[in-house]
Design a protein around this motif. Structure first.
Motif, PDB file in Angstrom:
ATOM      1  N   ASP A  76     -43.362 -13.091  32.550  1.00  0.00           N
ATOM      2  CA  ASP A  76     -43.704 -13.448  31.099  1.00  0.00           C
ATOM      3  C   ASP A  76     -45.109 -14.133  31.018  1.00  0.00           C
ATOM      4  O   ASP A  76     -45.580 -13.628  30.126  1.00  0.00           O
ATOM      5  N   ARG A  77     -45.187 -15.002  31.877  1.00  0.00           N
ATOM      6  CA  ARG A  77     -46.678 -15.710  31.836  1.00  0.00           C
ATOM      7  C   ARG A  77     -47.643 -14.930  32.021  1.00  0.00           C
ATOM      8  O   ARG A  77     -48.716 -14.852  31.161  1.00  0.00           O
ATOM      9  N   LYS A  78     -47.617 -14.007  32.930  1.00  0.00           N
ATOM     10  CA  LYS A  78     -48.784 -12.966  33.408  1.00  0.00           C
ATOM     11  C   LYS A  78     -48.982 -11.822  32.084  1.00  0.00           C
ATOM     12  O   LYS A  78     -49.818 -11.616  31.719  1.00  0.00           O
ATOM     13  N   ALA A  79     -47.785 -11.450  31.437  1.00  0.00           N
ATOM     14  CA  ALA A  79     -47.578 -10.690  30.203  1.00  0.00           C
ATOM     15  C   ALA A  79     -48.468 -11.083  29.136  1.00  0.00           C
ATOM     16  O   ALA A  79     -49.257 -10.587  28.520  1.00  0.00           O
ATOM     17  N   VAL A  80     -48.145 -12.792  28.735  1.00  0.00           N
ATOM     18  CA  VAL A  80     -48.724 -13.398  27.907  1.00  0.00           C
ATOM     19  C   VAL A  80     -50.231 -13.585  27.821  1.00  0.00           C
ATOM     20  O   VAL A  80     -51.155 -13.223  27.073  1.00  0.00           O
ATOM     21  N   GLN A  81     -50.685 -13.681  29.320  1.00  0.00           N
ATOM     22  CA  GLN A  81     -52.128 -13.961  29.469  1.00  0.00           C
ATOM     23  C   GLN A  81     -52.780 -12.557  29.479  1.00  0.00           C
ATOM     24  O   GLN A  81     -53.997 -12.527  28.957  1.00  0.00           O
ATOM     25  N   ALA A  82     -52.154 -11.594  29.922  1.00  0.00           N
ATOM     26  CA  ALA A  82     -52.790 -10.180  29.796  1.00  0.00           C
ATOM     27  C   ALA A  82     -53.055  -9.901  28.265  1.00  0.00           C
ATOM     28  O   ALA A  82     -54.019  -9.271  27.737  1.00  0.00           O
ATOM     29  N   TYR A  83     -51.802 -10.174  27.459  1.00  0.00           N
ATOM     30  CA  TYR A  83     -51.929  -9.968  26.071  1.00  0.00           C
ATOM     31  C   TYR A  83     -53.104 -10.703  25.318  1.00  0.00           C
ATOM     32  O   TYR A  83     -53.947 -10.084  24.448  1.00  0.00           O
ATOM     33  N   GLN A  84     -53.107 -12.053  25.691  1.00  0.00           N
ATOM     34  CA  GLN A  84     -54.208 -12.854  25.061  1.00  0.00           C
ATOM     35  C   GLN A  84     -55.541 -12.496  25.598  1.00  0.00           C
ATOM     36  O   GLN A  84     -56.852 -12.634  24.799  1.00  0.00           O
ATOM     37  N   SER A  85     -55.712 -12.035  26.795  1.00  0.00           N
ATOM     38  CA  SER A  85     -57.210 -11.868  27.236  1.00  0.00           C
ATOM     39  C   SER A  85     -57.662 -10.261  26.267  1.00  0.00           C
ATOM     40  O   SER A  85     -58.948  -9.932  26.646  1.00  0.00           O
ATOM     41  N   GLU A  86     -56.812  -9.635  25.822  1.00  0.00           N
ATOM     42  CA  GLU A  86     -57.058  -8.299  25.140  1.00  0.00           C
ATOM     43  C   GLU A  86     -57.997  -8.691  23.922  1.00  0.00           C
ATOM     44  O   GLU A  86     -57.833  -9.375  23.191  1.00  0.00           O
TER      45      GLU A  86
END
Length: 102
Positions: free
Chosen positions: A92-102
Protein backbone atom coordinates in the motif's frame (compact mmCIF):
# COMPACT_ATOMS: atom_id res chain seq x y z
CA UNK A 1 3.98 -25.87 51.74
CA UNK A 2 7.55 -26.91 51.01
CA UNK A 3 9.90 -24.80 48.91
CA UNK A 4 9.78 -27.42 46.17
CA UNK A 5 5.99 -27.48 46.17
CA UNK A 6 5.98 -23.68 45.91
CA UNK A 7 8.36 -23.76 42.94
CA UNK A 8 6.20 -26.37 41.19
CA UNK A 9 3.13 -24.25 41.84
CA UNK A 10 4.89 -21.21 40.40
CA UNK A 11 5.69 -23.24 37.28
CA UNK A 12 2.04 -24.21 36.93
CA UNK A 13 1.00 -20.57 37.28
CA UNK A 14 3.31 -19.46 34.47
CA UNK A 15 1.21 -21.31 31.87
CA UNK A 16 -1.81 -19.09 32.48
CA UNK A 17 0.27 -15.92 32.51
CA UNK A 18 2.09 -16.90 29.32
CA UNK A 19 -1.23 -17.66 27.63
CA UNK A 20 -2.58 -14.24 28.55
CA UNK A 21 0.58 -12.52 27.29
CA UNK A 22 0.33 -14.35 23.96
CA UNK A 23 -3.37 -13.63 23.53
CA UNK A 24 -2.86 -9.94 24.25
CA UNK A 25 0.28 -9.65 22.11
CA UNK A 26 2.36 -8.55 25.09
CA UNK A 27 5.67 -9.75 23.68
CA UNK A 28 7.83 -7.91 26.21
CA UNK A 29 5.75 -9.34 29.04
CA UNK A 30 6.02 -12.80 27.47
CA UNK A 31 9.78 -12.49 27.34
CA UNK A 32 9.90 -11.49 31.01
CA UNK A 33 7.68 -14.43 31.96
CA UNK A 34 9.86 -16.88 30.07
CA UNK A 35 12.99 -15.52 31.74
CA UNK A 36 11.35 -15.78 35.16
CA UNK A 37 10.11 -19.30 34.45
CA UNK A 38 13.62 -20.33 33.41
CA UNK A 39 14.98 -18.98 36.71
CA UNK A 40 12.44 -21.08 38.64
CA UNK A 41 13.38 -24.14 36.60
CA UNK A 42 17.06 -23.56 37.31
CA UNK A 43 16.37 -23.15 41.02
CA UNK A 44 14.34 -26.35 41.04
CA UNK A 45 17.12 -28.22 39.27
CA UNK A 46 19.57 -27.41 42.06
CA UNK A 47 17.43 -28.87 44.85
CA UNK A 48 17.49 -32.41 46.17
CA UNK A 49 14.11 -33.97 45.45
CA UNK A 50 12.41 -36.90 47.10
CA UNK A 51 11.08 -39.61 44.79
CA UNK A 52 7.56 -38.19 45.11
CA UNK A 53 8.75 -34.65 44.41
CA UNK A 54 10.82 -35.85 41.46
CA UNK A 55 7.77 -37.60 40.00
CA UNK A 56 5.69 -34.44 40.42
CA UNK A 57 8.47 -32.33 38.90
CA UNK A 58 8.67 -34.65 35.87
CA UNK A 59 4.89 -34.42 35.37
CA UNK A 60 5.03 -30.64 35.71
CA UNK A 61 7.81 -30.35 33.15
CA UNK A 62 5.98 -32.67 30.73
CA UNK A 63 2.95 -30.42 31.11
CA UNK A 64 5.10 -27.36 30.42
CA UNK A 65 6.46 -28.97 27.25
CA UNK A 66 2.98 -29.84 26.05
CA UNK A 67 1.63 -26.37 26.76
CA UNK A 68 4.65 -24.75 25.12
CA UNK A 69 4.00 -26.74 21.94
CA UNK A 70 0.44 -25.38 21.89
CA UNK A 71 1.68 -21.85 22.53
CA UNK A 72 4.22 -22.19 19.74
CA UNK A 73 1.46 -23.03 17.24
CA UNK A 74 -0.48 -19.93 18.32
CA UNK A 75 2.59 -17.68 18.16
CA UNK A 76 3.54 -19.00 14.71
CA UNK A 77 0.03 -18.25 13.46
CA UNK A 78 0.17 -14.72 14.88
CA UNK A 79 3.60 -14.24 13.33
CA UNK A 80 2.28 -15.25 9.91
CA UNK A 81 -0.65 -12.87 10.28
CA UNK A 82 1.68 -10.01 11.22
CA UNK A 83 3.98 -10.78 8.30
CA UNK A 84 1.03 -10.62 5.92
CA UNK A 85 -0.04 -7.29 7.41
CA UNK A 86 3.48 -5.90 7.01
CA UNK A 87 3.62 -7.04 3.39
CA UNK A 88 0.22 -5.47 2.73
CA UNK A 89 1.29 -2.19 4.32
CA UNK A 90 4.48 -2.15 2.27
CA UNK A 91 2.46 -2.75 -0.90
CA UNK A 92 0.00 0.00 0.00
CA UNK A 93 2.82 2.40 0.81
CA UNK A 94 4.42 1.78 -2.60
CA UNK A 95 1.06 2.35 -4.29
CA UNK A 96 0.62 5.67 -2.47
CA UNK A 97 4.15 6.76 -3.35
CA UNK A 98 3.59 5.85 -7.00
CA UNK A 99 0.31 7.80 -7.04
CA UNK A 100 1.91 10.84 -5.41
CA UNK A 101 4.85 10.88 -7.80
CA UNK A 102 2.62 11.11 -10.86
Amino acid sequence: MSAIAELLQQLDNFADLIGVAIESGDWDGLNDLLVNRQEVLLTLSTLALSDQERELAVRTMASIQSTDRQFLVIVQSQKETLQKQVASLAHDRKAVQAYQSE
